[in-house]
Design an enzyme around this catalytic site. Structure first.
Site, short mmCIF file in Angstrom:
data_model
loop_
_atom_site.label_atom_id
_atom_site.label_comp_id
_atom_site.label_asym_id
_atom_site.label_seq_id
_atom_site.Cartn_x
_atom_site.Cartn_y
_atom_site.Cartn_z
CG ASP A 63 27.07 -4.73 -31.74
OD1 ASP A 63 26.36 -5.72 -31.44
OD2 ASP A 63 27.15 -3.73 -31.01
CD GLU A 201 21.13 -9.13 -25.69
OE1 GLU A 201 21.16 -8.29 -26.62
OE2 GLU A 201 22.11 -9.83 -25.37
#
Ligand code: KIV
Length: 298
Positions: A63, A201
């Site tokens: 995304d 992340e």
């Protein structure tokens, strides 16, 4: 070697002609053998084809599309329809890599039923092999529902960009003892819920390594150090397609922004100075046909 293993494919790089389709099982086998898993993002046909040909294990239609292709400030505005449009282009370009569709904001947060329906669209209409979604314990029901329908799910913990307003911006996560414990628990919950893999992340390298050692599913790091089972980068960052800020954890393997900028400037200059198009770029018509044409129009 089993038909699902991928070890022989990753060293073929740009010379690879055809290779076996990478599966979620192959991810697991790579972790067991201690072989790093490679993943990059792609959003269009030519990039997907080039990455696939280079021998990548997996392509994420992230995304991050919202930011690096559509020019938004964050990932929140991108829709299911936009994600599917780009997923289809990637699926046409990449035949071997495991294709993962990133579930956009509000496509899985409302309830597990909606999450399952949208995950199904990535496989049925987008040509993806698996989906990724952000979050830990609060997404366990959605992960179970999707996995229960036979759709592989990749989790995503740490800096989860769809929650930037809650996190207070794009900032590293899991840096305190209590935050690290919660993150580790979330990894275990996702594993238990059936996720086949997990993106970590922007978390401390020692925490990412600890999690990687203590869950059976492969971890894919981005800004999470070398102790993860694999690595992912946003392709536009790796290629240096922007002259703007890129995070510290990105390594630029090229500076294509400068290459593109020079090519565009050269084109403008050659058109303005009438050096392009040259005879070799021009379609010819023989004298006989030309004379006939001139006669016709008189
Ligand atoms: O959207 C994306 O590109 C991602 C990667 C950064 C993992 O989620």
């Amino acid at each position: 070697m089993s038909t699902t293993t991928i070890s022989a494919t990753t060293s073929q790089h740009s010379t690879s002609t055809s290779r076996k389709k990478v599966t979620t099982l192959a991810f697991r086998q790579k972790k067991e053998r201690g072989e790093p898993i490679t993943m990059l993002t792609a959003y269009d046909y030519p990039t997907a084809a080039a990455i696939d040909k280079a021998g990548i294990d997996s392509i994420l239609v992230g995304d991050s599309l919202a930011m690096v292709v559509l020019g938004y400030e964050n990932t929140l505005p991108v829709t299911m329809e936009e994600m599917l449009h780009h997923a289809r282009a990637v699926a046409r370009g990449a035949k071997s890599a495991l294709l993962v569709g990133d579930m956009p904001f509000m496509s899985y947060q409302v309830n597990a039923e909606e999450a399952l329906r949208n995950a199904g669209r990535f496989l049925q209409q987008g040509g993806m092999d698996a989906v990724k979604l952000e979050g830990g314990r609060e997404r366990a029901d959605a992960v179970r529902a999707i996995v229960g329908a036979g759709i592989p799910v990749m989790g995503h913990l740490g800096l989860t960009p769809q929650s930037i307003h809650q996190l207070g911006g794009f900032r590293a996560q899991g840096k305190t003892a209590s935050a690290a414990k919660r993150l580790f628990e979330d990894a275990q919950i996702l594993e238990e819920a059936g996720a086949f893999s997990l993106v970590l992340e922007s978390v401390p390298a020692r925490l990412a390594e600890y999690i990687s050692r203590h869950v059976s599913i492969p971890t894919i790091g981005i800004g999470a150090g070398a102790g993860c089972d694999g690595q992912v980068l946003v392709t536009h960052d790796l290629l240096g397609l922007f002259d703007r800020f890129t995070p510290k954890f990105v390594k630029k393997y090229a500076t294509l922004y400068e290459v593109m900028n020079k090519a565009f400037a050269d084109y403008i200059d050659e058109v303005e100075t009438k050096r392009f198009p040259a005879p070799e770029h021009t379609v010819e018509m023989n004298d006989e046909e030309w004379d006939a044409f001139v006669k016709e129009i008189k």
